[in-house]
Enzyme design. Sequence first.
Site, PDB file in Angstrom:
ATOM      1  N   PHE A 120      45.351 -25.690  -4.822  1.00 13.60           N
ATOM      2  CA  PHE A 120      44.997 -27.110  -5.419  1.00 13.60           C
ATOM      3  C   PHE A 120      44.196 -28.075  -4.330  1.00 13.60           C
ATOM      4  CE2 PHE A 120      45.760 -31.731  -6.671  1.00 13.60           C
ATOM      5  CZ  PHE A 120      44.792 -31.784  -7.635  1.00 13.60           C
ATOM      6  N   ASP A 205      44.451 -27.246   4.399  1.00  7.56           N
ATOM      7  CA  ASP A 205      44.773 -28.476   3.493  1.00  7.56           C
ATOM      8  C   ASP A 205      46.239 -28.814   3.483  1.00  7.56           C
ATOM      9  OD1 ASP A 205      45.297 -30.330   1.357  1.00  7.56           O
ATOM     10  OD2 ASP A 205      44.046 -29.285   0.102  1.00  7.56           O
ATOM     11  N   LYS A 234      48.467 -38.058   0.823  1.00 10.52           N
ATOM     12  CA  LYS A 234      49.637 -38.208   0.476  1.00 10.52           C
ATOM     13  C   LYS A 234      50.805 -39.056   1.458  1.00 10.52           C
ATOM     14  CE  LYS A 234      50.000 -35.114  -3.408  1.00 10.52           C
ATOM     15  NZ  LYS A 234      48.942 -34.136  -3.436  1.00 10.52           N
TER      16      LYS A 234
HETATM   17  C1  LIG Z   1      47.396 -33.937  -3.930  1.00 16.02           C
HETATM   18  C2  LIG Z   1      46.683 -32.901  -3.405  1.00 16.02           C
HETATM   19  C3  LIG Z   1      45.446 -32.949  -3.163  1.00 16.02           C
HETATM   20  C4  LIG Z   1      44.627 -34.115  -3.832  1.00 16.02           C
HETATM   21  O1  LIG Z   1      44.912 -35.475  -3.376  1.00 16.02           O
HETATM   22  P1  LIG Z   1      44.513 -36.712  -4.190  1.00 16.02           P
HETATM   23  O2  LIG Z   1      44.846 -37.966  -3.373  1.00 16.02           O
HETATM   24  O3  LIG Z   1      45.071 -36.786  -5.630  1.00 16.02           O
HETATM   25  O4  LIG Z   1      43.083 -36.849  -4.205  1.00 16.02           O
HETATM   26  C5  LIG Z   1      44.551 -32.166  -2.480  1.00 16.02           C
HETATM   27  N1  LIG Z   1      45.127 -31.220  -1.814  1.00 16.02           N
HETATM   28  C6  LIG Z   1      46.511 -30.880  -1.912  1.00 16.02           C
HETATM   29  C7  LIG Z   1      47.397 -29.641  -1.221  1.00 16.02           C
HETATM   30  C8  LIG Z   1      47.284 -31.685  -2.721  1.00 16.02           C
HETATM   31  O5  LIG Z   1      48.637 -31.453  -2.819  1.00 16.02           O
END
Ligand SMILES: *Cc1c(COP(=O)(O)O)cnc(C)c1O
Length: 378
Positions: A120, A205, A234
């Site tokens: 994700f 990420d 986050k």
């Molecule tokens: C939550 C998340 C995203 C997206 O972040 P948003 O602030 O919702 O755009 C991207 N990568 C990872 C690993 C995430 O957990």
Amino acid sequence: MMRNYGTPSRTFVTGKGCVVKDDQGKSYLDFLAGIATNVLGHGHPAVTKAVTNQVSTLAHVSNFFAHPQGLRLASRLQDMTGDVNARVFFCNSGAEANEAALKISRRTGRSRIVAAQGAFHGRTMGALSMTGQPSKREPFAPLLKCISHVPYGDLSAMSRAVSKKTAMVIVEPIMGEAGVITPEDGYLAGLREICDRVGALLVFDCVQTGIGRTGQWFGFEHEKVRPDVVTLAKGLGGGLPLGATIAYGRAAQLLQPGDHGTTFGGNPIACAAANAVLDVIESKKLMQSAKIFEKKIKKSLSDVPGISEVRGRGLLLGIELTTPIAKKVATLMLEAGVIVNAASDQTIRIAPPLIVTMPQIEKFIVVFKKVMKESDHG
Ligand SMILES: *Cc1c(COP(=O)(O)O)cnc(C)c1O
């Protein structure tokens, strides 16, 4: 509001520490923390003070100008990389941080990307193109071309997927949304070797695994590996919207003046909150306590009937159930006054604030065991 989130079952009105209260006056122990976001819980005095001071001092200046909170935060993030040549781009979210990584990779002159199945990376079109979940992608085709997805944790599949045309490989150190999928030690370092062989950028990420969540600043640091780009969001703003793309070494020079930008990204208020978050994580040694809580939870839950495994690092843990009743378990937990998340049919994810206390961890364990008993897991 639109129907995209379904209908939420609760409306929360106040929060203090690890506890939130709904509009009926009922209190909940928050073991999700706004999905790994409220690292200092709710209403933390350090964040409250930093934001209050900043909003009354200087709230917004546009990215034509610098401001002290942004400079201080950038330099602290640079320190965390251990690379004096690292540079930071601020934005507002995880998806945006990954979009910036994608644009950096295009500046290598290459365009192909390899990501992981199940990964994700966000919902905007570029980030969604890298996201490896068909249910989220398919309704929005066509997405970006030249992006392939290989099984997570499989170095030989990654090795076959890359070539001298690969601009970047992007991977989460632990796949959070997919159900706290934790690769074997050596996977991240193996990716480094594969990327070096073809000259591709390695992007981690760390949007969910960053900012102390796994007991270290970035979710990859248990392996000796140096990425080219790290993305954060986050937890970084402690509840305020803030993302960052950090590039190391030569990758930090790829974006040229005028290449990329955002109006709100790295605004003084969000940066002030982030500086307060980092201060408290350091001064209260919250990364050390995350590791202690990890051990306690893994030890207490691993032999509970209905649970097959507790995986993850620090305070990002996936509790794997023996039957696909995670949604039911999450609902029963909510009714019992504890917020958790069903990350998949069979996985409960917890990501409590890093300021959580041992008595709160113990309360969570007691309630979880009780709910497992009630939920007649077969
Ligand atoms: C939550 C998340 C995203 C997206 O972040 P948003 O602030 O919702 O755009 C991207 N990568 C990872 C690993 C995430 O957990």
